[in-house]
Structures are given as C-alpha cells and as structure tokens.
Design a protein around this motif. Structure first.
Motif, PDB file in Angstrom:
ATOM      1  N   GLY A 190      -1.110  12.357  -6.525  1.00 27.31           N
ATOM      2  CA  GLY A 190      -0.132  11.312  -6.224  1.00 27.31           C
ATOM      3  C   GLY A 190       0.785  11.171  -7.412  1.00 27.31           C
ATOM      4  N   SER A 191       1.960  11.109  -7.182  1.00 29.40           N
ATOM      5  CA  SER A 191       2.972  11.028  -8.226  1.00 29.40           C
ATOM      6  C   SER A 191       2.605  10.002  -9.064  1.00 29.40           C
ATOM      7  CB  SER A 191       4.244  11.130  -8.047  1.00 29.40           C
ATOM      8  OG  SER A 191       4.469  10.508  -6.691  1.00 29.40           O
ATOM      9  N   LEU A 192       2.779   8.559  -8.369  1.00 31.27           N
ATOM     10  CA  LEU A 192       2.764   7.371  -9.021  1.00 31.27           C
ATOM     11  C   LEU A 192       1.113   7.266  -9.743  1.00 31.27           C
ATOM     12  CD1 LEU A 192       4.111   4.969  -6.435  1.00 31.27           C
ATOM     13  CD2 LEU A 192       5.135   6.096  -8.189  1.00 31.27           C
ATOM     14  N   SER A 193       0.096   7.763  -9.049  1.00 31.15           N
ATOM     15  CA  SER A 193      -1.112   7.384  -9.539  1.00 31.15           C
ATOM     16  C   SER A 193      -1.499   8.532 -10.839  1.00 31.15           C
ATOM     17  CB  SER A 193      -2.155   8.120  -8.495  1.00 31.15           C
ATOM     18  OG  SER A 193      -2.115   7.368  -7.153  1.00 31.15           O
ATOM     19  N   THR A 194      -0.936   9.550 -10.628  1.00 28.73           N
ATOM     20  CA  THR A 194      -0.946  10.599 -11.815  1.00 28.73           C
ATOM     21  C   THR A 194      -0.407   9.882 -13.056  1.00 28.73           C
ATOM     22  OG1 THR A 194      -1.035  12.572 -10.324  1.00 28.73           O
ATOM     23  CG2 THR A 194      -0.508  12.837 -12.873  1.00 28.73           C
ATOM     24  N   GLY A 195       0.931   9.409 -12.843  1.00 29.82           N
ATOM     25  CA  GLY A 195       1.720   8.612 -13.745  1.00 29.82           C
ATOM     26  C   GLY A 195       1.075   7.536 -14.486  1.00 29.82           C
ATOM     27  N   LEU A 196       0.362   6.696 -13.549  1.00 33.18           N
ATOM     28  CA  LEU A 196      -0.334   5.406 -13.905  1.00 33.18           C
ATOM     29  C   LEU A 196      -1.381   5.837 -14.642  1.00 33.18           C
ATOM     30  CD1 LEU A 196      -0.555   2.089 -13.358  1.00 33.18           C
ATOM     31  CD2 LEU A 196      -2.369   3.184 -11.759  1.00 33.18           C
ATOM     32  N   ILE A 197      -2.511   6.780 -14.334  1.00 30.17           N
ATOM     33  CA  ILE A 197      -3.460   6.962 -15.033  1.00 30.17           C
ATOM     34  C   ILE A 197      -3.147   7.620 -16.497  1.00 30.17           C
ATOM     35  CG2 ILE A 197      -5.541   8.550 -14.986  1.00 30.17           C
ATOM     36  CD1 ILE A 197      -5.426   8.528 -11.975  1.00 30.17           C
TER      37      ILE A 197
ATOM     38  N   TRP B 140       6.159  17.545 -10.219  1.00 27.38           N
ATOM     39  CA  TRP B 140       6.713  17.363  -8.566  1.00 27.38           C
ATOM     40  C   TRP B 140       6.916  15.783  -8.383  1.00 27.38           C
ATOM     41  CZ3 TRP B 140       5.318  14.329  -4.714  1.00 27.38           C
ATOM     42  CH2 TRP B 140       5.740  14.716  -3.387  1.00 27.38           C
ATOM     43  N   VAL B 141       7.943  15.471  -8.009  1.00 25.01           N
ATOM     44  CA  VAL B 141       8.340  14.185  -7.554  1.00 25.01           C
ATOM     45  C   VAL B 141       8.737  13.969  -6.030  1.00 25.01           C
ATOM     46  CG1 VAL B 141       8.978  13.559 -10.091  1.00 25.01           C
ATOM     47  CG2 VAL B 141      10.700  14.149  -8.159  1.00 25.01           C
ATOM     48  N   PRO B 142       8.384  12.985  -5.485  1.00 28.06           N
ATOM     49  CA  PRO B 142       8.707  13.002  -4.361  1.00 28.06           C
ATOM     50  C   PRO B 142      10.465  13.140  -3.791  1.00 28.06           C
ATOM     51  CG  PRO B 142       7.419  11.124  -4.436  1.00 28.06           C
ATOM     52  CD  PRO B 142       7.716  11.572  -5.878  1.00 28.06           C
ATOM     53  N   PRO B 143      10.558  13.866  -2.802  1.00 25.96           N
ATOM     54  CA  PRO B 143      11.923  14.230  -2.476  1.00 25.96           C
ATOM     55  C   PRO B 143      12.504  13.056  -1.588  1.00 25.96           C
ATOM     56  CG  PRO B 143      10.707  15.572  -1.083  1.00 25.96           C
ATOM     57  CD  PRO B 143       9.960  14.881  -1.964  1.00 25.96           C
TER      58      PRO B 143
ATOM     59  N   LEU C  10      -7.039   1.651  -6.964  1.00 24.79           N
ATOM     60  CA  LEU C  10      -6.855   3.346  -6.710  1.00 24.79           C
ATOM     61  C   LEU C  10      -7.850   3.390  -5.505  1.00 24.79           C
ATOM     62  CD1 LEU C  10      -6.559   4.856 -10.231  1.00 24.79           C
ATOM     63  CD2 LEU C  10      -4.803   4.938  -8.618  1.00 24.79           C
ATOM     64  N   ILE C  11      -7.416   3.955  -4.735  1.00 30.45           N
ATOM     65  CA  ILE C  11      -8.434   4.339  -3.621  1.00 30.45           C
ATOM     66  C   ILE C  11      -8.234   5.568  -2.989  1.00 30.45           C
ATOM     67  CG2 ILE C  11      -8.801   1.936  -2.960  1.00 30.45           C
ATOM     68  CD1 ILE C  11      -6.767   2.754  -0.474  1.00 30.45           C
ATOM     69  N   GLY C  12      -9.344   6.186  -2.171  1.00 32.02           N
ATOM     70  CA  GLY C  12      -9.392   7.413  -1.401  1.00 32.02           C
ATOM     71  C   GLY C  12      -9.005   8.644  -2.708  1.00 32.02           C
ATOM     72  N   ASP C  13      -8.410   9.745  -2.052  1.00 33.13           N
ATOM     73  CA  ASP C  13      -8.025  10.816  -3.044  1.00 33.13           C
ATOM     74  C   ASP C  13      -7.311  10.739  -4.344  1.00 33.13           C
ATOM     75  OD1 ASP C  13      -9.874  12.218  -1.239  1.00 33.13           O
ATOM     76  OD2 ASP C  13      -8.144  13.702  -0.629  1.00 33.13           O
ATOM     77  N   ALA C  14      -6.529   9.501  -4.175  1.00 36.47           N
ATOM     78  CA  ALA C  14      -5.695   9.016  -5.454  1.00 36.47           C
ATOM     79  C   ALA C  14      -6.637   8.808  -6.546  1.00 36.47           C
ATOM     80  CB  ALA C  14      -4.766   7.833  -5.128  1.00 36.47           C
ATOM     81  N   ALA C  15      -7.942   8.323  -6.007  1.00 37.03           N
ATOM     82  CA  ALA C  15      -8.864   8.057  -7.283  1.00 37.03           C
ATOM     83  C   ALA C  15      -9.788   9.273  -7.468  1.00 37.03           C
ATOM     84  CB  ALA C  15      -9.782   6.855  -6.761  1.00 37.03           C
ATOM     85  N   GLY C  16     -10.226  10.040  -6.268  1.00 32.72           N
ATOM     86  CA  GLY C  16     -10.836  11.148  -6.643  1.00 32.72           C
ATOM     87  C   GLY C  16     -12.188  11.037  -5.678  1.00 32.72           C
ATOM     88  N   PHE C  17     -12.030  10.185  -4.813  1.00 31.88           N
ATOM     89  CA  PHE C  17     -13.403  10.279  -3.836  1.00 31.88           C
ATOM     90  C   PHE C  17     -13.283  11.166  -2.817  1.00 31.88           C
ATOM     91  CE2 PHE C  17     -12.927   5.677  -5.250  1.00 31.88           C
ATOM     92  CZ  PHE C  17     -14.011   5.531  -5.538  1.00 31.88           C
TER      93      PHE C  17
ATOM     94  N   VAL D 131       0.903  -1.299  -0.019  1.00 31.14           N
ATOM     95  CA  VAL D 131      -0.090   0.061   0.045  1.00 31.14           C
ATOM     96  C   VAL D 131       0.856   1.306   0.160  1.00 31.14           C
ATOM     97  CG1 VAL D 131      -1.862   1.117   1.300  1.00 31.14           C
ATOM     98  CG2 VAL D 131      -1.759  -1.467   1.378  1.00 31.14           C
ATOM     99  N   VAL D 132       0.693   2.341  -1.119  1.00 32.39           N
ATOM    100  CA  VAL D 132       1.609   3.372  -0.945  1.00 32.39           C
ATOM    101  C   VAL D 132       0.746   4.634  -0.320  1.00 32.39           C
ATOM    102  CG1 VAL D 132       2.491   5.183  -2.337  1.00 32.39           C
ATOM    103  CG2 VAL D 132       2.385   2.777  -3.286  1.00 32.39           C
ATOM    104  N   GLY D 133       1.147   5.029   1.012  1.00 31.32           N
ATOM    105  CA  GLY D 133       0.493   5.990   1.350  1.00 31.32           C
ATOM    106  C   GLY D 133      -0.272   5.542   2.922  1.00 31.32           C
ATOM    107  N   ALA D 134       0.040   6.250   3.860  1.00 39.03           N
ATOM    108  CA  ALA D 134      -0.561   5.592   5.243  1.00 39.03           C
ATOM    109  C   ALA D 134      -1.413   6.841   5.642  1.00 39.03           C
ATOM    110  CB  ALA D 134       0.668   5.549   6.222  1.00 39.03           C
ATOM    111  N   GLY D 135      -2.318   7.326   4.711  1.00 40.98           N
ATOM    112  CA  GLY D 135      -3.539   8.090   5.037  1.00 40.98           C
ATOM    113  C   GLY D 135      -4.633   7.359   5.444  1.00 40.98           C
ATOM    114  N   PRO D 136      -5.739   7.858   5.565  1.00 37.89           N
ATOM    115  CA  PRO D 136      -6.990   7.012   6.199  1.00 37.89           C
ATOM    116  C   PRO D 136      -7.353   5.946   5.285  1.00 37.89           C
ATOM    117  CG  PRO D 136      -7.723   9.390   5.378  1.00 37.89           C
ATOM    118  CD  PRO D 136      -6.117   9.324   5.602  1.00 37.89           C
ATOM    119  N   ALA D 137      -7.328   6.198   3.847  1.00 33.42           N
ATOM    120  CA  ALA D 137      -7.469   5.087   2.932  1.00 33.42           C
ATOM    121  C   ALA D 137      -6.593   4.127   3.112  1.00 33.42           C
ATOM    122  CB  ALA D 137      -7.451   5.708   1.574  1.00 33.42           C
TER     123      ALA D 137
END
Length: 546
Positions: A187-194, A532-535, A318-325, A13-19
């Motif tokens: 998200g940088s991975l999500s945007t590139g994947l989409i 923008w890419v993650p530092p 894709l889940i959460g805001d990465a998908a647009g929910f 899982v990429v991202g330790a937010g609520p989703a």
C-alpha cells in the motif's frame, strides 16, 4: 476553483478488503456509537481484489456470529487436494497434501464475499466511499509525536499535464482519531508511513510474490471442489513459486501461478512463465478447448513473521496485508487479514474508552494481542519456510520438509537483508548467456494485450501519470546495460515499452492506462527508481467475482 471539504469521523479505514471491512464491522458491533468510514479506490467493491479463493469460513463466526443464516456466498467444499511435482513434460503426484490440509475448506469468490460482507457493514452504520483513493496521510501540525490525524483523498478532474478540467473536484480531508491502514500488499500510504517512522527498523525487508489468475470455462465436466497445487517446472531453478488449478463448478476452473519477486535472473518473464505453466500436459488436459473469461495479476506479501513491522503508530494501526499478515506456507491471506482486524478492533475500542490513541498507550493492546494469538503461532511455525528457498529450489524444499516434520519448532530463525529489488544479478556478472525463457505454446494466451482485455480495465485516460519515474535516463541507460530493462518483463500488464530507432537514443513509453495496480514495478525496479501512487479514484482493473 471548488473548495475542498473536511469530514470528521472517529475512525477512517483505508481499503475495503477483508481486513478493512472486518475491522469496521467488529468496531461497530463493539461500540455502536463510533462513527466510521471506509475509503476504497476501486469504483466497485471487490474490483481490485484478487485471491486464490481457499477459505475457512469459521473465521466469519468470530466476526459475525450466526453468519451461516445470512447465506454467505461460499463455493463448493474441497473434497480433493493434490500436490504435483512438474517437469517440462511430466507430472508426479506427491504423497503429501498441499498446504495444511485444505479438504473441508471452501472455494469462494473474494469479490462476492466482499460485497456480501459490505452490506452488513453498511447496515451497521458504516459509510463506504468507493472510487476515492487515499493519496496522503494527514499529520498533526502542533504535535512532536508524529501523530496521524486522518487521510486526504486524491483530486479528480486534472488533465495529463496537471491542468484543471471542467470536472475538477478537490480531494477531501477525512479527519479521525484513529486511522486504520488496510490497503493490502505494498500500500502506498503504508509503505510511506513505515519508511517515515522506521517501523521496520528491527525486521527483515518484506518479500513479495506476483500472482497470476485466470478463470476458464471448459467443455468437459469436472467435479467441483477439486484442488491441484504444483511445484517445479517452469520456475524451478529460476524463482520460488508454484501453480494451482481449482474446480469452481462442473465447467469452470481457476488457474494461476505465483512467482516470488526475489528472483535473480533479470531475463525472467513471469507472464511468459504463466503461459508455459498453462501449456503443461497436466493443465492442458483440463483446459483444452476452453475459453478464458478473466485475467488478473496482483502482488502478495510473503515475508511472514520476520518481516512484520511495528503494527501501531500514534493515531493508527496497520492490519491485513498492509502489515504483512499472510501465511507464507499455504499462501492464505484472507483469514489472517480478518484475524488481525478482529484483534485491532478490540484494541481500538479500548483506546476510545481510555481516550488514548498513542502507540505506547491505548493502541499498544493490538500488538500485545497479536503476540498472544493463534495468528502469531501460525506465523511463527512457518517463519523459515519462504526464506529457505532463497538458497535454491532443492535446498528450500529440503528445509521446508524439515520445518513440516518439526511443526515449525526448529531452534533457528533465518534472517535476510536484501530486498527483492536488490536480488537481481547484472547480466555481466554471470555471463551474457543467461536464459529464462521457458517453453511456450502459441495457444496459451501469450499476448499481454489479449489478457488485459479480460481484466475489466476502466478509468479516465486524460489524467496525470500515476507511475513516477525519478530518473528516466537511469532507467533507460543503466537499466538497459545492466539488466536489459527488466521492467519490460516483470510488469504483467505491459505498461513499460522501450523503443529505439537506428542511431537514436532509446525512448520510454508508459502505457499507464494498462496498469493492474499490482505494484510490481515499485517492488522490483533494481534502482528503486519507480514510485506507484494511486491514480484517480475508480481507475484500474475491475475484477469480476474473482
């Protein structure tokens, strides 16, 4: 040179937010035999998260039955929810309730909730790796179906010029049967994947908003649980958006402003608008004599139903805001994020039972589940709300009222083609005299550097720049001629500085260490010229209980 390592899990899982936390926890509850890990770029759980902090805790019962006995860190219950219309110097309380009735919900700290949730995630056997930024997706080498097989984390220990330092550590490959992208907004991975897979070919471009938030300690006592939302000044006629003030405790409040990034005027400065908002008499009567404790800014998705991409791909979801929910009517994202995670976890568990992780096979149950859920009903009811304001403030308000009266059952669905970046109007097209500077107050905390000092910025200064500008001359020359270099204004952290000495070419200086990871530059640059890419993992803001 140290050798890179490879880890193997069933699910990454990429991202330790609520989703991200919710999908991992629910999967372990459904199937304790699954090996799951979460990678999080922030050094501290919750450090990169920012939220308006309105929350219905009942969603936790679906995630973690009996949650109340586990003492979640919920704040006061909302007892008053008022919506005000602001003019430059006055305010009028409207006889309707903001959102969909927030009385009875709770105010809360997203960071505190995340850390509370993470302890139960770890207790159920999930590995959480903080300070590791997922830099790229891993693709199956011998596959013709563009299958994702995991992620690679970023290197650590490279200097500004790319040279290896003594502390160098290569990235880690984390291979998994299922990759869950829960990166949040843009998200940088999500945007590139989409983009790579064309998952958004049948939907409208995503819309975004830039949210500012501060926490203040005030001298006068207020009753905890009071909520104020605002419309109108200083954004009416300039941009979609509105403000808020939440009373967190007797002498602590949260104040913020959300600015839609589809605004047209390149001279608009969202940060300056936030300062003007705080200087309004309605806010000043509550903030006077107070002290700012925290400042942060972050983007949010606002496109709603019409911007939802395909939710599954071969090897992941894709889940959460990465998908647009996000509910674009009441601007709530935490509950939809958790709801999407619950639906995804059921589909992923079924995919493991079937041994099929393809988009059209085992993972297809996820979008089917979303389509028949209350989450989809919520998005459908508000599908026209946000885009209606692209016609202007008053037409948008009239259309929103019509949506409310019909409970979202209008027989049409508004569509759009332009991305937020494409909405900027060159100065010459509407005259050189456009003005977007609202009335400012010197006492409102205008200086960006003073605000940044309250955001907990941390990280290694000597590292490669994570803001990739494809063509600097394009940014300096055409960006200056057409739009007066809008990056100097839309960035809430003052990352972009342009200096020009008499008779010399303008020079660009990037203060990338100031970056708040909001990704506004990636969204709003009119030439799609900034990436923008993650530092290095662990860099960025460190938001405390926000």
């Amino acid at each position: 040179m140290p050798q890179s390592h490879t880890l193997q899990y069933d699910v990454v899982v990429v991202g330790a937010g609520p989703a991200g936390l919710a999908v991992a926890l629910k999967l372990r509850l459904l199937n304790p035999n699954l090996s799951i890990c979460i990678v999080e770029k922030s050094a501290r759980l919750g450090g990169h998260l920012l939220s308006g902090t309105l929350f219905n805790p009942q969603i936790l019962e679906d995630l973690l039955p009996g949650y109340a006995a586990l003492h979640p860190p919920l704040g006061p219950m909302i007892h008053r929810d008022a919506l005000y219309f602001l003019t430059r110097s006055s305010s009028f309380c409207l006889p309707i309730t903001a959102g969909k009735g927030n009385v009875g919900l709770n105010l809360f700290s997203l960071g505190a909730l995340i850390r509370w949730l993470a302890q139960w995630v770890e207790e159920h056997g999930v590995d959480i790796f903080t300070g590791f930024a997922a830099q790229e997706l891993l693709w199956a080498e011998d596959s013709s179906d563009s299958r994702v097989v995991g992620v690679r984390t970023g290197e650590q220990g490279r200097g500004r010029g790319g040279e290896l330092k003594k502390t160098y550590q290569p990235g880690v490959e984390i291979r998994a049967s299922v990759t869950v992208l829960a990166e949040g907004s843009r998200g940088s991975l999500s945007t590139g994947l989409i983009r790579r897979l064309g998952l958004n070919r049948d939907c409208c471009p995503q819309m975004y908003g830039l949210g500012f938030k501060e926490v203040w300690e005030i001298p006068q006592e207020m009753r905890a649980g009071e909520v104020i939302h605002t419309l109108g000044w200083p954004l009416a006629g300039l941009a979609y958006g509105g403000g808020f003030l939440y009373v967190l405790s007797a002498q602590r409040v949260a104040v913020g402003l959300v600015v839609g990034l589809d605004y047209q005027n390149p001279l608009l400065d969202p940060f300056a608008a936030f300062q003007a908002f705080k200087a309004h008499p309605l806010l000043q009567s509550r903030l006077a004599g107070g002290q700012r404790l925290f400042y942060g800014a972050k983007t949010m998705v606002q496109g709603g139903l019409s911007s939802l991409p395909q939710l599954v791909f071969n090897g992941g979801v894709l889940i959460g805001d990465a998908a647009g929910f996000l509910d674009s009517v009441c601007m709530k994202g935490v509950e939809p994020a958790i709801r999407s995670a619950l639906l995804a976890s059921q589909a992923i568990n079924a995919a493991f039972a079937a041994g099929d992780f393809s988009a059209r096979g085992g993972l297809a149950a996820y979008p089917i589940g979303v389509a028949g859920s209350s989450l989809m009903g919520q998005l459908r009811a508000g599908r026209n709300y946000r885009v209606g304001f692209r016609a202007g403030f008053w037409p948008g308000l009239a259309h929103a009222a019509l949506e409310k009266m019909t409970h979202g059952r209008l027989p049409w669905t508004l569509r759009w083609r332009k991305r937020d970046r494409e909405r900027l109007v060159p100065l010459g097209k509407k005259g050189e005299g456009m003005d977007a500077t609202p009335l400012l107050s010197k006492g409102a905390g205008l200086d960006r550097s003073e605000s940044l000092a309250l955001s907990g910025l941390r990280g290694v200064e000597d590292q490669p720049n994570h803001l990739h500008i494809q063509d600097k001359e394009l940014l300096l020359r055409r960006g200056g001629e057409l739009f007066a270099n809008p990056e100097r204004r839309y960035c809430p952290a003052g990352v972009f500085a342009i200096n020009q000495l008499s008779g010399q070419k303008p020079q660009l200086t990037l203060h990338s260490d100031n970056c708040l990871h909001c990704k506004t530059c990636d969204i709003k640059d009119p030439f799609d010229n900034i990436r923008w890419v993650p530092p290095e993992g662990g860099s960025g803001p460190d938001y405390r209980d926000c």
